[in-house]
Write an enzyme that holds these catalytic residues in place. Sequence first.
Site, short mmCIF file in Angstrom:
data_model
loop_
_atom_site.label_atom_id
_atom_site.label_comp_id
_atom_site.label_asym_id
_atom_site.label_seq_id
_atom_site.Cartn_x
_atom_site.Cartn_y
_atom_site.Cartn_z
N ASP A 178 43.27 33.32 34.01
CA ASP A 178 42.89 31.97 34.42
C ASP A 178 44.01 31.02 34.02
O ASP A 178 45.05 31.44 33.51
CB ASP A 178 41.56 31.55 33.78
CG ASP A 178 40.72 30.71 34.73
OD1 ASP A 178 41.19 29.62 35.12
OD2 ASP A 178 39.61 31.12 35.09
N HIS A 251 43.40 28.75 39.95
CA HIS A 251 43.34 29.07 38.52
C HIS A 251 44.55 29.93 38.12
O HIS A 251 44.40 30.97 37.47
CB HIS A 251 42.03 29.80 38.19
CG HIS A 251 40.83 28.90 38.24
ND1 HIS A 251 40.61 27.90 37.32
CD2 HIS A 251 39.79 28.83 39.12
CE1 HIS A 251 39.48 27.28 37.61
NE2 HIS A 251 38.97 27.81 38.70
N ASP A 314 37.81 31.13 43.80
CA ASP A 314 37.05 29.90 43.66
C ASP A 314 37.94 28.72 43.29
O ASP A 314 39.05 28.89 42.80
CB ASP A 314 35.96 30.07 42.60
CG ASP A 314 36.54 30.33 41.22
OD1 ASP A 314 37.45 31.16 41.11
OD2 ASP A 314 36.10 29.69 40.25
N GLU A 315 37.43 27.54 43.52
CA GLU A 315 38.01 26.28 43.04
C GLU A 315 39.53 26.22 43.26
O GLU A 315 40.29 26.01 42.32
CB GLU A 315 37.67 26.11 41.55
CG GLU A 315 36.18 26.01 41.30
CD GLU A 315 35.80 25.93 39.84
OE1 GLU A 315 34.77 25.31 39.53
OE2 GLU A 315 36.53 26.51 39.00
N TRP A 381 27.72 31.50 43.49
CA TRP A 381 27.45 30.70 42.29
C TRP A 381 27.11 29.25 42.63
O TRP A 381 26.51 28.55 41.82
CB TRP A 381 28.64 30.75 41.34
CG TRP A 381 29.87 30.00 41.81
CD1 TRP A 381 30.78 30.42 42.72
CD2 TRP A 381 30.32 28.71 41.36
NE1 TRP A 381 31.76 29.47 42.89
CE2 TRP A 381 31.51 28.43 42.06
CE3 TRP A 381 29.84 27.79 40.43
CZ2 TRP A 381 32.23 27.24 41.86
CZ3 TRP A 381 30.55 26.60 40.22
CH2 TRP A 381 31.73 26.35 40.94
N TYR A 406 24.26 30.48 34.28
CA TYR A 406 25.48 30.21 33.52
C TYR A 406 25.08 29.96 32.07
O TYR A 406 24.49 28.93 31.75
CB TYR A 406 26.23 29.01 34.10
CG TYR A 406 27.18 29.36 35.22
CD1 TYR A 406 26.86 30.35 36.14
CD2 TYR A 406 28.40 28.71 35.35
CE1 TYR A 406 27.73 30.68 37.17
CE2 TYR A 406 29.27 29.03 36.38
CZ TYR A 406 28.93 30.02 37.29
OH TYR A 406 29.81 30.35 38.30
N PHE A 407 25.42 30.90 31.21
CA PHE A 407 24.96 30.82 29.83
C PHE A 407 25.91 30.03 28.93
O PHE A 407 25.72 29.99 27.71
CB PHE A 407 24.71 32.22 29.28
CG PHE A 407 23.58 32.94 29.96
CD1 PHE A 407 22.68 32.26 30.77
CD2 PHE A 407 23.40 34.30 29.80
CE1 PHE A 407 21.64 32.91 31.41
CE2 PHE A 407 22.36 34.97 30.44
CZ PHE A 407 21.47 34.28 31.24
N ASP A 408 26.93 29.39 29.52
CA ASP A 408 27.72 28.42 28.75
C ASP A 408 27.06 27.04 28.82
O ASP A 408 27.56 26.10 28.22
CB ASP A 408 29.16 28.35 29.26
CG ASP A 408 29.24 28.21 30.77
OD1 ASP A 408 28.50 28.90 31.47
OD2 ASP A 408 30.08 27.42 31.25
#
Length: 736
Positions: A178, A251, A314-315, A381, A406-408
């Site tokens: 990333d 990324h 993504d992104e 997502w 999303y567990f963050d």
Amino acid sequence: MRNIVVVVFLLMFGKYAVAQNAIIPKVNQYTALQGTCVLNSRAVIDYQDASFQRSARLLKQALEKSSTASLPSAKITFVKDATVKGGEAYHLTVKPHEVVIAASSDTGVFYGAQTLIQLMMTQPGGIKACEIKDAPRFAYRGSMVDVSRHMFSVAFLKQYIDLLAFYKINTFHWHLTDDQGWRIEIKRYPQLQNVAAYRDQTIIGHKKESPHRFDGKRYGGYYTQEQVKEVIAYATERYVAVIPEIEMPGHASAALAAYPYLGCTGGPYKTAQFWGIFDDVFCAGNDSTFTFLENVLDEVIPLFPGQYIHIGGDECPKVRWNNCPKCKQRMQREHLADAHALQSYFVRRMEKFVNAKGKRLIGWDEIVEGGLTPNATVMAWNGDHIGIEAALQKHDVILSPESILYFDYYQSTSLQEPVAAAGYTYLKKVYDYEPIPANTPAEALPYIIGIQANTWSEYLSTPAHAQYMYYPRMLAFAEVAWQPVNSKDYNDFHRRWQAHKQVLTKLGVHYADVDDELIGKVQYNPSKGLQLALSSSLDNKTIQYTTHGITKKYSSPITITKSGEVTATQTVNGKTFHRTYTQQFTMHKAIGKKVTLKNAPKGNYAADASVLVNGVRGSHRYNDGQWCGFSGDNMEAVIDFEKSQSIRQVKTSFLDYHWQRMWRPTEVQYFVSDDGQNFTPITGKVEETNLYHTQSFTPVKARYLKVILQNKGIVPPGEYGAGAKAWLMVDEIEVN
């Protein structure tokens, strides 16, 4: 001895003791039989099929830890049985002197053994005899660990894999590259190890803060290819597939720092020091970009025996591509309509390469931009609806909705929670997730192959903090992925989770114990006024609350009559459990009044308009459901006081966090009306802070108040997220 063990267990678990099984995920069918079975290191494990050897070895290791070694042990037999349908299905029969695990495959036997180990750990004095028939709902049950932002040791990953297997999660998605770090050794490109694997420093606190603060410490590292092989071998032994993710085309900051020629501008670039999305990405017009990525995958693919390679996708901002001569030439030469089509070209080209190596490509759902590649699997997502659309196009889909899996995200709204990315994903929210609603088109169903939970590591700087975010939400996820539709029962799950607290403690896991905290719900009752209801999932609790210096026992919703703070605690048998609940209230004339919005709030901030006038100011973490968020739209609200009121001041609160694309309103306007049709503007003295706009004026009488906040619109050039829609985040509109 045996009775002593059982008594100790009862003292440990109280009502969660051996009378009820505590298996997670809950098994499909459980039938209680007569008697009790003791298992320990003296047990003989018998099997005829050589493929069962792995399961036998791992089960034997678990048996070695039994505390009942002085007692005779039952015999354990593994049986290959073609009548047990499904490769991961198993039948487990526990009798006083014999245990039989039957399955049509070695994977099924392994999962039967995991269930047996859970029974041993939650019933240490002896397992109640039973018969279990079990099989998973979804073939793909995945969990992602991000090691790019913060790296975790091989030992940590092995323990993580142990727990995946223990809770029947069969896929480990390893996010290896990333902007903030490249974490896998690529021998052909040594600068990935020397440069891309390290950043000069790391942001302190949340990225929303401005100005950013940094720790000044170089951070980084990478896994050697030998370490990667070690992790994969360990996972394979436990029937956990490992999927590598090599991010492209976005990324890419770390890779560009190592090899600047891969970017559109040629750099210089730096490995990112804070979290976010960056304009510098792999140049899609440069053939050397594809040569580099293909060479990287030529080293990655032989390491990973599974069928999938994840390329991210993504992104990916299009800013650089839209201004890059090489990218423009590529679009012209390939007859691509725009930069979104260029992204599709990029993904298609990489998919063709991956397929030629005998692998399948997975990407985040942005790979649908510009047209979906022929054989790609979509990891959705941004919303399950995107996954359903891809499934209708006959693409395999893995559902992974950000707002639920999303567990963050924070798992408590307490301000004592450690800093997390955003949002609020509590245990029951995860458990209640239904991946395939009843209205899902039937033709999409065969292509929805599973679900995945993701935990990004921006704010997880230690292994203990990472575990705190994973568990117990990972257990709820495991049950959603395994259990048949319409068979979930949160209260029953919560009972079993209580027993697994002791299991995780024994396994050395630092889990979160916040699901029993006090929860406050604020509502307006026309006859009683503003009400605060308190609740928790603890049984036999006593709640006491304090407001304005007076402490009382809670028995029914609290009526709030004036501004101030309410604090509350809960006790069981005189022992205080969890953190103190605290809520501030600001009373004003608009409390509980009807609010009509011209534009609806969106995304994670689609709160009901009533939160704008409920006396509760949203927290700076904006995860408490108190904020209405408008993406690119203005906020236009009309408050109906029901009868004419005298008002002299309006105070509106908002957020101004540019690093989250949240901008203060560019203009604030107030209007009054007696008929709700003809509005007159009001002006007066204005006071502004970073979070409030207050306007005081000569008192006026009116039934209606209109509030218009102008959205920034599009994030301007040079700012984070330039070109994207700005968020206008609004909370309490206080009227005095």
